[in-house]
Design a protein around this motif. Structure first.
Motif, mmCIF file in Angstrom:
data_model
loop_
_atom_site.group_PDB
_atom_site.id
_atom_site.type_symbol
_atom_site.label_atom_id
_atom_site.label_comp_id
_atom_site.label_asym_id
_atom_site.label_seq_id
_atom_site.Cartn_x
_atom_site.Cartn_y
_atom_site.Cartn_z
ATOM 1 N N ARG A 1 90.190 10.343 10.264
ATOM 2 C CA ARG A 1 91.421 11.103 10.025
ATOM 3 C C ARG A 1 91.332 12.467 10.716
ATOM 4 O O ARG A 1 90.344 13.178 10.594
ATOM 5 C CB ARG A 1 91.602 11.281 8.521
ATOM 6 N N ASN A 2 92.408 12.814 11.444
ATOM 7 C CA ASN A 2 92.463 14.097 12.155
ATOM 8 C C ASN A 2 93.068 15.147 11.231
ATOM 9 O O ASN A 2 94.239 15.067 10.876
ATOM 10 C CB ASN A 2 93.316 13.922 13.419
ATOM 11 N N PRO A 3 92.272 16.144 10.823
ATOM 12 C CA PRO A 3 92.769 17.125 9.839
ATOM 13 C C PRO A 3 93.906 17.995 10.384
ATOM 14 O O PRO A 3 94.628 18.624 9.616
ATOM 15 C CB PRO A 3 91.533 17.975 9.543
ATOM 16 N N ASN A 4 94.077 18.061 11.719
ATOM 17 C CA ASN A 4 95.101 18.935 12.290
ATOM 18 C C ASN A 4 96.479 18.295 12.377
ATOM 19 O O ASN A 4 97.448 18.935 12.759
ATOM 20 C CB ASN A 4 94.679 19.391 13.683
ATOM 21 N N VAL A 5 96.519 17.005 12.060
ATOM 22 C CA VAL A 5 97.785 16.293 12.159
ATOM 23 C C VAL A 5 98.615 16.541 10.906
ATOM 24 O O VAL A 5 98.091 16.544 9.796
ATOM 25 C CB VAL A 5 97.516 14.791 12.362
ATOM 26 N N ALA A 6 99.910 16.782 11.102
ATOM 27 C CA ALA A 6 100.761 17.163 9.976
ATOM 28 C C ALA A 6 101.060 15.988 9.047
ATOM 29 O O ALA A 6 100.887 16.084 7.838
ATOM 30 C CB ALA A 6 102.060 17.777 10.480
ATOM 31 N N ASP A 7 101.516 14.883 9.615
ATOM 32 C CA ASP A 7 101.848 13.776 8.721
ATOM 33 C C ASP A 7 101.564 12.414 9.365
ATOM 34 O O ASP A 7 101.555 12.268 10.588
ATOM 35 C CB ASP A 7 103.311 13.858 8.258
ATOM 36 N N HIS A 8 101.307 11.464 8.506
ATOM 37 C CA HIS A 8 101.016 10.109 8.947
ATOM 38 C C HIS A 8 102.147 9.185 8.545
ATOM 39 O O HIS A 8 102.988 9.535 7.726
ATOM 40 C CB HIS A 8 99.700 9.632 8.345
ATOM 41 N N GLY A 9 102.162 8.000 9.169
ATOM 42 C CA GLY A 9 103.192 7.029 8.806
ATOM 43 C C GLY A 9 102.765 5.662 9.301
ATOM 44 O O GLY A 9 101.741 5.536 9.982
ATOM 45 N N ARG A 10 103.541 4.667 8.964
ATOM 46 C CA ARG A 10 103.164 3.311 9.389
ATOM 47 C C ARG A 10 103.116 3.197 10.891
ATOM 48 O O ARG A 10 102.202 2.620 11.458
ATOM 49 C CB ARG A 10 104.166 2.296 8.817
ATOM 50 N N ASN A 11 104.133 3.781 11.558
ATOM 51 C CA ASN A 11 104.086 3.832 13.014
ATOM 52 C C ASN A 11 103.226 5.014 13.417
ATOM 53 O O ASN A 11 103.580 6.161 13.194
ATOM 54 C CB ASN A 11 105.484 4.009 13.591
ATOM 55 N N ALA A 12 102.065 4.695 13.998
ATOM 56 C CA ALA A 12 101.115 5.769 14.299
ATOM 57 C C ALA A 12 100.889 5.865 15.801
ATOM 58 O O ALA A 12 101.298 4.986 16.575
ATOM 59 C CB ALA A 12 99.795 5.511 13.580
ATOM 60 N N LEU A 13 100.276 6.961 16.190
ATOM 61 C CA LEU A 13 99.925 7.172 17.590
ATOM 62 C C LEU A 13 98.457 7.561 17.655
ATOM 63 O O LEU A 13 97.985 8.365 16.851
ATOM 64 C CB LEU A 13 100.798 8.301 18.177
ATOM 65 N N VAL A 14 97.731 6.958 18.578
ATOM 66 C CA VAL A 14 96.345 7.388 18.776
ATOM 67 C C VAL A 14 96.147 7.731 20.247
ATOM 68 O O VAL A 14 96.952 7.366 21.110
ATOM 69 C CB VAL A 14 95.326 6.297 18.367
ATOM 70 N N GLY A 15 95.078 8.465 20.505
ATOM 71 C CA GLY A 15 94.772 8.839 21.879
ATOM 72 C C GLY A 15 93.329 8.528 22.209
ATOM 73 O O GLY A 15 92.452 8.582 21.335
ATOM 74 N N ILE A 16 93.089 8.175 23.473
ATOM 75 C CA ILE A 16 91.712 7.968 23.925
ATOM 76 C C ILE A 16 91.541 8.747 25.228
ATOM 77 O O ILE A 16 92.314 8.554 26.178
ATOM 78 C CB ILE A 16 91.401 6.475 24.181
ATOM 79 N N ARG A 17 90.580 9.661 25.280
ATOM 80 C CA ARG A 17 90.311 10.427 26.494
ATOM 81 C C ARG A 17 89.791 9.491 27.584
ATOM 82 O O ARG A 17 88.989 8.582 27.295
ATOM 83 C CB ARG A 17 89.257 11.506 26.229
ATOM 84 N N PRO A 18 90.183 9.686 28.846
ATOM 85 C CA PRO A 18 89.795 8.770 29.929
ATOM 86 C C PRO A 18 88.284 8.593 30.065
ATOM 87 O O PRO A 18 87.812 7.508 30.373
ATOM 88 C CB PRO A 18 90.374 9.447 31.176
ATOM 89 N N GLU A 19 87.522 9.665 29.781
ATOM 90 C CA GLU A 19 86.066 9.558 29.966
ATOM 91 C C GLU A 19 85.380 8.895 28.776
ATOM 92 O O GLU A 19 84.183 8.635 28.822
ATOM 93 C CB GLU A 19 85.465 10.941 30.252
ATOM 94 N N GLN A 20 86.150 8.609 27.708
ATOM 95 C CA GLN A 20 85.567 7.960 26.540
ATOM 96 C C GLN A 20 85.634 6.436 26.657
ATOM 97 O O GLN A 20 85.138 5.728 25.789
ATOM 98 C CB GLN A 20 86.312 8.393 25.267
ATOM 99 N N LEU A 21 86.261 5.954 27.712
ATOM 100 C CA LEU A 21 86.361 4.516 27.924
ATOM 101 C C LEU A 21 85.255 4.049 28.851
ATOM 102 O O LEU A 21 84.943 4.713 29.840
ATOM 103 C CB LEU A 21 87.724 4.172 28.551
ATOM 104 N N GLU A 22 84.668 2.925 28.510
ATOM 105 C CA GLU A 22 83.663 2.321 29.391
ATOM 106 C C GLU A 22 84.355 1.211 30.180
ATOM 107 O O GLU A 22 85.159 0.465 29.620
ATOM 108 C CB GLU A 22 82.531 1.744 28.525
ATOM 109 N N ILE A 23 84.098 1.128 31.457
ATOM 110 C CA ILE A 23 84.648 0.018 32.232
ATOM 111 C C ILE A 23 83.474 -0.765 32.819
ATOM 112 O O ILE A 23 82.502 -0.174 33.305
ATOM 113 C CB ILE A 23 85.637 0.509 33.320
#
Ligand SMILES: Nc1ncnc2c1ncn2[C@@H]1O[C@H](COP(=O)(O)OP(=O)(O)O)[C@@H](O)[C@H]1O
Ligand SMILES: [Mg+2]
Lengths: 375, 274
Positions: A269-291
């Motif tokens: 859980r991201n403490p800086n996010v104001a509110d959550h809901g069923r429709n959510a959004l997540v992010g992945i930094r490009p360098e955090q992905l392994e190819i």
């Protein structure tokens, strides 16, 4: 805050006619910190800085410096000094007279003034430059003179408006580190305005990110990068792949999500996010992905992808990949380990990601429109 | 430009002839002023400085010279002060009607002098201001403000407004900012404006003729002397002096204007100790 507050803005607003350049700004700055106001051009950074400097009076709200309400005190009587974007070196004066300009009214003797000037010039590594003419200085040297001229006043707060934007890239990067080192050694509070995220991140203790006159988040560079509170902050600082997700269960510190393309994951859980809901959004930094060519081991989620495009940056390689179920092309950044580009355009590959790398961005506000566009 | 030259091969010749036609008569003026003969005709007879020497003894001439200096000086100060405010506003501020107002300020440059002069005479008489030196000063100020504005605008163009803010930020008062930053940087432009407006006023004839009444300025005096053939050589000598003086003033003005544009004002701040 436990540390001593030096600047306190509360409810500060600036309107120009119908345009609100700065909106309801609340901000507390700590003595001795390097603070940056970061945001795209036109978002109101300079206006905010100029209100702290005293060049502009807030339309409403109060500004306190070191406990004193200075909202109506003009710039020439505030304990702040400014380094201008254009440096504003007085062309008719030599370096010494430029730096000593503000000491004129200080009541110091000529000898003391001269000592202060040479001390300030030493500080910016321009010792002995007193008799140089302003037009004999390079851009970097003008920048240092402007710094010395402000620091010689021993302000409680030094204000810098895009101080490095006029320098070329190499000099700018060198000055970033030098300015940071200087600030740490003299311990004066610096408030810098910049639109350059890297500049803000490399130099600042804390960054305030502004959009459209609104301060969206104030945090350390690391926190802003790891836990941005909104999509716009996440997008402005560093690269980010945005993925829609469904929130199934929010229990304690983790959120059980079904992430587009990547499937079920337990995201912190991201403490800086104001509110959550069923429709959510997540992010992945490009360098955090392994190819990888084969399905990588030991990841919380792995998916197949197609390489749509490649960008070679020298120190890193960016692969732009398509993943089934993910609406937008994703970016994968890989360090250039062995001087080899491992995938060609059109190749199939595997992505791997750890749940710890997935950033919770709260309720997905444009989920409705995305659903509508779906074919 | 190259294409234009190919299209009109005679353009260079034309330009040369044009310039010769324009300036040769002006160069003849000083030439004949040294001639011993009293009529303007070739061949020139002998060389003399007598005509110049006689100028020093002409009382009315000296009076008209004084009038011209009074008018020129007052005009220069008035139009430069007005120009200073206008130029600063035009360069620094974006306000409603700026472009129209700029156009109107520049208008005197293109209105025929005789029209300005006669309408001013009518206006001044209507207001109860009889032809006099103050009337000439007002007329010349109107005429020279465009020169002051355009010179001072180029001085302000090069002036970064952050310079004044920086000085203010460093604790200077508004007046101190003007004295220690604005003046030294704009100063050369101001000098240039004073010199140019003085020269324009000093050389102006039509307005002065209409408005000076019984106190002629130098050009009006010269005009009155041309009627007497015997005085012609003196007039030529006077004209030559006037020409030399004007050229000198304009060159000096140009020097200061360039200095203003490159920000090469005063070198050193006075180091006053308290
Ligand atoms: N003096 C002013 N008069 C009118 N509008 C202004 C003035 N100063 C700034 N603005 C407007 O306020 C907004 C914010 O400007 P600014 O603070 O300079 O942004 P930034 O420094 O972030 O690029 C912009 O839309 C700008 O046009
Ligand atoms: Mg700005």
């Amino acid at each position: 805050m436990t540390a001593e507050t030096i600047i306190e803005l509360s409810g500060v607003e600036k309107r120009f006619g119908t345009l609100t350049a700065v909106r309801d700004l609340d901000l507390e700055l700590v003595k001795g910190e390097f603070f940056s106001l970061l945001g795209p051009s036109g978002c109101g950074k300079t206006t905010a800085l100029r209100m702290i400097a005293g060049f502009q009076e807030p339309s409403s709200g109060t500004i306190r410096i070191d406990g004193e309400d200075v909202s109506t005190v003009p710039a020439n009587r505030r304990p702040t000094n400014m380094v201008f974007q254009s440096y504003a070196i007085f062309p008719h004066l030599d370096v010494g007279d430029n730096v000593g300009f503000g000491l004129h009214r200080s009541g110091l003797s000529r000898k003391e003034r001269r000592a202060r000037v040479s001390e300030a010039l030493e500080l910016v590594e321009l010792g002995g430059y007193e008799r140089r003419r302003a037009n004999q200085l390079s851009g970097g040297q003008q920048q240092r003179v402007a710094l010395a001229r402000a620091l010689v006043m021993r302000p409680k707060v030094l204000l810098l408006d895009e101080p490095l934007s006029a320098l070329d890239k190499n000099l700018r990067e060198a000055m970033q580190l030098e300015l940071r080192r200087l600030q740490q050694s003299i311990g004066i509070t610096f408030v810098m305005v910049t639109h350059d995220q890297y500049e803000a991140m490399t130099m600042s203790d804390r960054i305030g990110v502004m959009f459209n006159g609104q301060l969206e988040q104030v945090d350390t560079p690391q926190t802003l990068y790891a836990s941005p509170g909104t999509r716009s902050v996440a997008n402005f600082i560093g690269g980010m792949n945005f993925l829609p997700a469904r929130l199934h269960n929010e229990g304690g510190g983790t959120l059980d999500m079904e992430i587009a393309g990547f499937g079920a994951m337990a995201v912190g859980r991201n403490p800086n996010v104001a509110d959550h809901g069923r429709n959510a959004l997540v992010g992945i930094r490009p360098e955090q992905l392994e190819i990888a060519a084969h399905r990588p081991e030991g990841y919380d989620s792995t998916v197949q992808c197609r390489v749509a495009d490649i960008a070679f940056y020298g120190e890193s390689i960016h692969y732009f990949v398509e993943v089934d179920g993910v609406p937008e092309t994703m970016t994968v950044a890989v360090p250039n380990y062995f001087h080899s580009v491992d995938f060609t355009r059109g190749a199939t590959a595997w992505l791997g990601v750890q749940a710890a790398s997935v950033i919770d961005l709260g309720r997905n506000r444009d989920n409705e429109t995305q659903q509508g566009e779906k074919t | 430009m190259k294409r234009l030259r190919r299209l009109l091969p005679g353009l260079g010749t034309y330009a040369a002839l044009y310039l010769a036609f324009l300036y040769l008569p002006v160069l003849l003026l000083p030439l004949f002023s040294f001639s011993e003969g009293t009529i303007v005709a070739f061949p020139i007879k002998g060389f003399t400085l007598d005509w110049y020497a006689q100028l020093g003894e002409a009382d009315t001439l000296l009076h008209s010279l004084a009038n011209s200096v009074i008018v020129g000086g007052s005009t220069a100060v008035l139009s430069t002060v007005l120009g200073l405010f206008a130029a600063r506003a035009y360069v620094r501020h974006r306000f409603f009607g700026r472009e129209i107002s700029e156009g109107i300020v520049m208008l005197p440059l293109v209105i025929p002098g005789i029209i300005v002069a006669s309408s001013m005479l009518v206006l001044f008489l209507f207001l109860g201001l009889r032809p006099s030196l103050p009337a000439v000063i007002l007329g010349h100020t109107f005429l020279t403000v465009p020169f002051a504005v355009s010179i001072l605008k180029s001085a302000f163009d090069e002036f970064d407004p952050a310079l004044e803010e920086a000085a203010y930020d460093l604790g200077e008062t508004t007046i101190g900012v003007f004295r220690r930053v604005t003046m030294p940087i704009i100063g050369p432009g101001i000098v240039s404006s004073l010199l140019v407006t003085f020269t324009v006023s000093f050389d102006e004839f039509v307005l002065a003729f209409f408005l000076s009444g019984n106190r002629p300025t130098l050009p009006v005096y010269i005009w009155s002397q041309i009627r007497f053939p015997a005085k012609l050589p003196n007039t030529l000598a006077l004209g030559s002096l006037l020409l030399a003086f004007s050229v000198l003033l304009l060159l000096t003005a140009e020097y200061f204007r360039r200095r203003a544009a490159t920000g090469q004002g005063a070198r050193k701040e006075s180091r006053d100790d308290r």
